[in-house]
Motif scaffolding. Structure first.
Motif, PDB file in Angstrom:
ATOM      1  N   ALA A  99     -13.010  29.649  -7.112  1.00 41.49           N
ATOM      2  CA  ALA A  99     -11.682  29.386  -6.550  1.00 41.49           C
ATOM      3  C   ALA A  99     -10.565  29.995  -7.373  1.00 41.49           C
ATOM      4  CB  ALA A  99     -11.474  27.878  -6.411  1.00 41.49           C
ATOM      5  N   ASN A 103     -10.312  32.888  -2.215  1.00 39.31           N
ATOM      6  CA  ASN A 103     -10.195  31.706  -1.353  1.00 39.31           C
ATOM      7  C   ASN A 103     -11.254  31.720  -0.250  1.00 39.31           C
ATOM      8  OD1 ASN A 103      -9.256  33.707   0.372  1.00 39.31           O
ATOM      9  ND2 ASN A 103      -7.567  32.470   1.188  1.00 39.31           N
ATOM     10  N   GLN A 122     -16.510  29.164   3.484  1.00 42.86           N
ATOM     11  CA  GLN A 122     -15.097  28.766   3.456  1.00 42.86           C
ATOM     12  C   GLN A 122     -14.208  29.985   3.541  1.00 42.86           C
ATOM     13  OE1 GLN A 122     -13.909  25.953   0.424  1.00 42.86           O
ATOM     14  NE2 GLN A 122     -11.889  26.873   0.242  1.00 42.86           N
ATOM     15  N   GLY A 124     -10.208  30.310   3.337  1.00 44.07           N
ATOM     16  CA  GLY A 124      -8.943  29.592   3.195  1.00 44.07           C
ATOM     17  C   GLY A 124      -9.174  28.102   3.371  1.00 44.07           C
ATOM     18  N   ASP A 125      -8.480  27.497   4.334  1.00 44.95           N
ATOM     19  CA  ASP A 125      -8.653  26.058   4.541  1.00 44.95           C
ATOM     20  C   ASP A 125      -9.486  25.739   5.780  1.00 44.95           C
ATOM     21  OD1 ASP A 125      -6.876  26.772   6.489  1.00 44.95           O
ATOM     22  OD2 ASP A 125      -5.374  25.241   6.016  1.00 44.95           O
ATOM     23  N   CYS A 153     -10.637  20.357   4.700  1.00 45.87           N
ATOM     24  CA  CYS A 153     -10.403  21.518   5.553  1.00 45.87           C
ATOM     25  C   CYS A 153      -9.621  21.137   6.813  1.00 45.87           C
ATOM     26  CB  CYS A 153     -11.736  22.155   5.949  1.00 45.87           C
ATOM     27  SG  CYS A 153     -12.810  21.079   6.912  1.00 45.87           S
ATOM     28  N   GLU A 189      -8.998  38.041  -2.424  1.00 42.04           N
ATOM     29  CA  GLU A 189     -10.190  38.280  -3.235  1.00 42.04           C
ATOM     30  C   GLU A 189      -9.813  39.152  -4.432  1.00 42.04           C
ATOM     31  OE1 GLU A 189     -13.912  39.581  -1.142  1.00 42.04           O
ATOM     32  OE2 GLU A 189     -13.468  41.445  -2.215  1.00 42.04           O
TER      33      GLU A 189
END
Length: 394
Positions: A99, A103, A122, A124-125, A153, A189
């Protein structure tokens, strides 16, 4: 073999060969190694040897060739919602170091995390899951509930469209399981930004397994660089931060349009898209006398079945030979294969043959495998598929 069942109908009886496989650390029990099948719907069942010795619990898929996927050794610890929560928490915690620089990464890598046939990525959220067996599919609601609690999430999408679902007797579909998931999500990234497409992109939306390899070759890139099979340009974006000019080569015009969009998103003006078949383009460039200082060869899986290995080896050798011929003296080639059926041994033998045919000497600078979020268990070869090499033209 007939579907004989024990009197209780609630226990799967595993033949000696299947039991030995479990004890050696592999979770799969094939239909031919099940002596008595449970009279139960898909889900989790107790398993034992024919002599009554308990083997714990397994995911049960009534219609699959892989009938049982072992998940718990302790016969006194029957998996329930709390069990799933604890296993998911452990897998997610293992990814915590990632992390800091990204993300987007894999939270659950199936058998590699002791959760066979379950993939969770995953972006993002939001999360994208794949429930690839009837046994794990039966626990969808429990898994979703735990993931929401553990990650906070905003949405979970099921990319349940792989062919493996069909072999399990399950529908192949893309379905929203929780909240909202947008059509695209920005991935960050190691300072590079690009868009993942959870609903219809490759795999679950992007190629997360090459993240560290992109950083590796990007940090070493220089001069004229080439990204073969560029797709959406994930390698090209990293190359462009240090190379003078990058050519992103792909056969797909829509993919190259996304490369252009990603270059603008990162403020990069030194990426040029080239539409064409990589094999043909590289041959033509060699005849023209073109040379590159940095080349990436990251093709799709040429060997999707064991029977396709011979043809795949010819394809891998051909494209790597062309790349080797195009490298300037001192140039770097990062090459990879994501074909599970192509072993590491075959991969490096192929590179040796290509190097010999090129008439040039290449030094091996690095051997790469899968990153932290794609654990490869040494007792479960199926958890590993990605292999790569960084070569220097001497």
């Amino acid at each position: 073999m007939s579907d004989r069942r024990p009197p209780s109908g609630s226990v799967a009886i595993v033949a000696r060969r299947g039991a030995q496989r479990i004890r050696r650390g592999h979770p799969w029990v094939f239909r031919s190694d099940v002596e008595c099948f449970p009279d139960l719907p898909a889900g989790i069942v107790r398993i034992a040897e024919s002599n009554g010795a308990p083997l714990g619990f397994a995911l049960w898929s009534p219609r699959s060739e892989i009938s049982l996927r072992h998940i718990e050794r302790n016969p006194a610890h029957e998996p329930d919602a709390a069990w799933w929560h604890a296993k998911l928490r452990t897998a997610i915690a293992r990814r915590a170091p990632l992390a800091r620089e990204a993300n987007a990464y894999r939270l659950v890598h199936g058998e590699g995390d002791g959760l066979p046939s379950l993939v969770v990525d995953q972006y993002g959220d939001v999360l994208v899951v794949q429930l690839l067996s009837a046994g794990v599919d039966a626990w969808t609601d429990t898994i979703v509930s735990s993931l929401v609690e553990l990650t906070g999430c905003s949405g979970i999408l099921a990319r349940n469209d792989p062919a493996a679902r069909g072999r399990e007797g399950l529908p192949r579909e893309v379905r929203l399981l929780y909240g909202e998931v947008p059509r695209t999500v920005e991935v960050v990234e190691h300072g590079v930004r690009y868009l993942a497409a959870p609903w219809d992109g490759q795999k679950t939306g992007a190629f997360l397994d090459q993240r560290e390899n992109r950083v590796l070759i990007g940090s070493l890139a220089r001069g004229q660089a080439l990204d073969c099979f560029a797709y959406h340009g994930s390698f090209a974006l990293h190359l462009a931060r240090n190379a003078d000019q990058v050519f992103a080569l792909d056969v797909s015009a829509p993919a190259l349009a996304r490369v252009h969009e990603h270059a603008e998103r990162n403020g990069l003006t030194n990426i040029e898209s080239v539409e064409g078949d990589a094999f043909d383009v590289l041959r033509a460039w060699y005849k023209e006398g073109r040379r590159f200082d940095t080349i990436v060869v990251d093709p799709p899986a040429f060997a999707k079945t064991r029977s396709a290995i011979d043809g795949a080896l010819r394809g891998y050798k051909d494209i790597n030979l062309q790349a080797m011929r195009l490298l300037a003296p001192g140039g770097l080639l990062f090459t990879a294969s994501c074909s599970f059926h192509l072993s590491r041994g075959h991969f490096f033998e192929m590179l040796q043959d290509a190097s010999a045919d090129s008439g040039r000497a290449f030094a091996l600078r690095a051997i790469t495998g899968q990153p932290l979020d794609h654990p490869e268990l040494i007792t479960v070869p199926e958890t590993g598929y990605l292999k790569g090499a960084l070569l220097e033209a001497m």
